[in-house]
Design a protein around this motif. Structure first.
Motif, PDB file in Angstrom:
ATOM      1  N   LYS A  85       0.816  -1.223   0.000  1.00 20.17           N
ATOM      2  CA  LYS A  85       0.000   0.000   0.000  1.00 20.17           C
ATOM      3  C   LYS A  85       0.847   1.270   0.000  1.00 20.17           C
ATOM      4  O   LYS A  85       0.335   2.357  -0.280  1.00 20.17           O
ATOM      5  CB  LYS A  85      -0.868   0.048   1.275  1.00 20.17           C
ATOM      6  N   ARG A  88       1.968   2.242   2.852  1.00 20.51           N
ATOM      7  CA  ARG A  88       1.337   2.798   4.055  1.00 20.51           C
ATOM      8  C   ARG A  88       2.383   3.039   5.141  1.00 20.51           C
ATOM      9  O   ARG A  88       3.228   2.184   5.384  1.00 20.51           O
ATOM     10  CB  ARG A  88       0.296   1.788   4.551  1.00 20.51           C
ATOM     11  N   SER A 101      -7.860  -0.685   3.959  1.00 21.78           N
ATOM     12  CA  SER A 101      -8.481  -0.527   2.642  1.00 21.78           C
ATOM     13  C   SER A 101      -7.465  -0.886   1.554  1.00 21.78           C
ATOM     14  O   SER A 101      -6.274  -0.605   1.685  1.00 21.78           O
ATOM     15  CB  SER A 101      -8.979   0.899   2.469  1.00 21.78           C
ATOM     16  N   ASN A 112      -6.349   0.170  -1.188  1.00 25.26           N
ATOM     17  CA  ASN A 112      -5.924   1.214  -2.113  1.00 25.26           C
ATOM     18  C   ASN A 112      -4.460   1.551  -1.845  1.00 25.26           C
ATOM     19  O   ASN A 112      -3.938   1.241  -0.774  1.00 25.26           O
ATOM     20  CB  ASN A 112      -6.751   2.482  -1.900  1.00 25.26           C
ATOM     21  N   SER A 148     -10.465   5.284  -1.137  1.00 24.59           N
ATOM     22  CA  SER A 148     -10.637   3.862  -0.847  1.00 24.59           C
ATOM     23  C   SER A 148     -11.393   3.174  -1.984  1.00 24.59           C
ATOM     24  O   SER A 148     -12.230   3.792  -2.635  1.00 24.59           O
ATOM     25  CB  SER A 148     -11.413   3.691   0.456  1.00 24.59           C
ATOM     26  N   GLU A 184     -15.453   3.811   5.017  1.00 20.21           N
ATOM     27  CA  GLU A 184     -14.894   2.864   5.977  1.00 20.21           C
ATOM     28  C   GLU A 184     -15.708   2.836   7.263  1.00 20.21           C
ATOM     29  O   GLU A 184     -16.483   3.751   7.558  1.00 20.21           O
ATOM     30  CB  GLU A 184     -13.441   3.222   6.300  1.00 20.21           C
ATOM     31  N   HIS A 233      -5.136  11.742   2.654  1.00 17.49           N
ATOM     32  CA  HIS A 233      -6.139  10.717   2.457  1.00 17.49           C
ATOM     33  C   HIS A 233      -7.058  11.027   1.294  1.00 17.49           C
ATOM     34  O   HIS A 233      -7.387  12.176   1.074  1.00 17.49           O
ATOM     35  CB  HIS A 233      -7.024  10.693   3.711  1.00 17.49           C
TER      36      HIS A 233
HETATM   37 MG    MG Z   1      -7.624   3.281   4.397  1.00 16.15          MG
END
Ligand code: MG
Ligand code: AMP
Length: 328
Positions: free
Chosen positions: A53, A55, A140, A142, A148, A177, A234
């Motif tokens: 991700k 992330r 999520s 993405n 998302s 979400e 985001h």
């Molecule tokens: Mg997320």
């Protein structure tokens, strides 16, 4: 890496479950948004989710279970209030934060001593978890920062070649979400608003439920939400996005005028208007992704009234628009 595309047949769900059990990554539909699953108890698998991700590693993941009782394998502290929430809202889009047992790797919890747990209502999600035989960490599906995914094709766009499999299922019913509620403090606190509202939770618990103060702040230097993920960039579409707030007729007039002006300047403009909050939740991410595909330069979006579900969707809209709001 070749990403295997799965349908929702039992055979495919079983194979997806096996991949998860063996430490692989599979994206699957839930009722909220598509999740990117990994064995929550396997630190190597969990680490791969952050990589796929892009992330930040201090952003914890929600651990998904397929039966209420499985929460006892993740925590020793299930209070009476947590039991009420599980009975009232599970299976469904409510994530409950409780103290974590030591068996949960810190990579799954982003280094925290607490864990976020949810039992989804999506049958497909629950079957995949059941077939895997383990609790499934699933943020999520993405790329970090993008809207998302609410359709299987969104996962393919972001994750093809980065993960082991994608289950192409139905579009997500809710579209935003889950509500995240922290039950580890003195009183229940909502860290992320969702389709299950503060009012509903308050009614079920028969007590006041607070919002994390950070939900009302614009990210800046002192911004420290209790859900680490809330501080990151985001839901951002590629285009610039402006939210128009005010009386409905005037807002729509202002949007039309601005659309005309910007189009005359040669910009590709997309307008996003919603007639009700449910549709707004369902369609927002899909529309933002469509704008990316269409090569939109500027998105003009009507703000929602910040009550109930409107508050939850506005939480996403404000981030998508980088808090770019025009008051009419
Ligand atoms: Mg997320
Ligand atoms: P996502 O997985 O993308 O749906 O995001 C999950 C959200 O839940 C993020 O905003 C996380 O920061 C938040 N979250 C997950 N686990 C915890 C936890 N233990 N404490 C606080 N927030 C959490």
């Amino acid at each position: 890496m070749i990403t295997k595309i799965f349908s929702t047949t039992e055979d495919d769900l079983r194979e997806a479950g096996r991949i998860l059990k063996n430490g692989g990554l599979v994206a699957f539909p839930t009722e909220t948004v598509y999740g990117l699953g990994a064995d929550a108890l396997n630190p190597e698998a969990a680490k791969k989710v952050y990589l796929a991700k892009g992330r930040p590693s201090d952003n914890p993941m929600i651990v998904h279970i397929q039966e209420r009782g499985e929460i006892y394998s993740l925590t020793d502290t299930v209070s009476d209030d947590v039991k009420v929430l599980m009975e009232s809202f599970w299976p469904g889009p409510l994530t409950i934060i409780v103290k974590a047992k030591d068996i949960i790797p810190r990579v799954t919890t982003g280094g925290l001593s607490t864990v976020a747990v949810r039992m989804p209502s999506s049958e497909i999600a629950r079957k995949v978890i059941r077939y895997s035989g383990c609790p499934i960490a699933a943020p999520s599906a993405n790329l970090s920062g993008k809207p998302s995914p609410t359709k299987g094709s969104h996962c393919v766009d972001d994750m093809n070649g980065r993960i082991d499999g994608i289950i192409l299922g139905p579009d997500c019913e809710v579209g935003i979400e889950s509500t995240v509620i922290d039950m580890t403090g003195d009183s229940p606190e909502i860290l992320r608003p969702g389709i299950i509202t503060r009012e509903e939770i308050s009614l079920a618990l028969n007590k006041e439920v607070k919002y994390d103060r950070a939900l009302f702040e614009k990210p800046g230097e002192d911004f420290s939400p209790k859900a680490p993920g809330m501080k990151y960039k985001h839901y951002a579409p590629k285009a610039e996005m402006i939210l128009f707030k005010g009386e409905k007729d005037k807002v729509r007039q202002a949007i039309s005028l601005r659309e005309k002006e910007e189009t005359e300047k040669g910009k590709k403009v997309s307008v996003i208007l919603f007639d009700d909050n449910r549709t707004a939740a369902h369609d927002l991410f899909m529309k933002l992704r469509q704008c990316d595909l269409d090569g939109t330069d500027l998105i003009l979006c009507e703000a929602l009234t910040e009550e109930g579900l409107g508050f939850s969707v506005m939480n996403r809209m404000l981030k998508s628009a980088s808090y770019n709001v025009v008051e009419i």
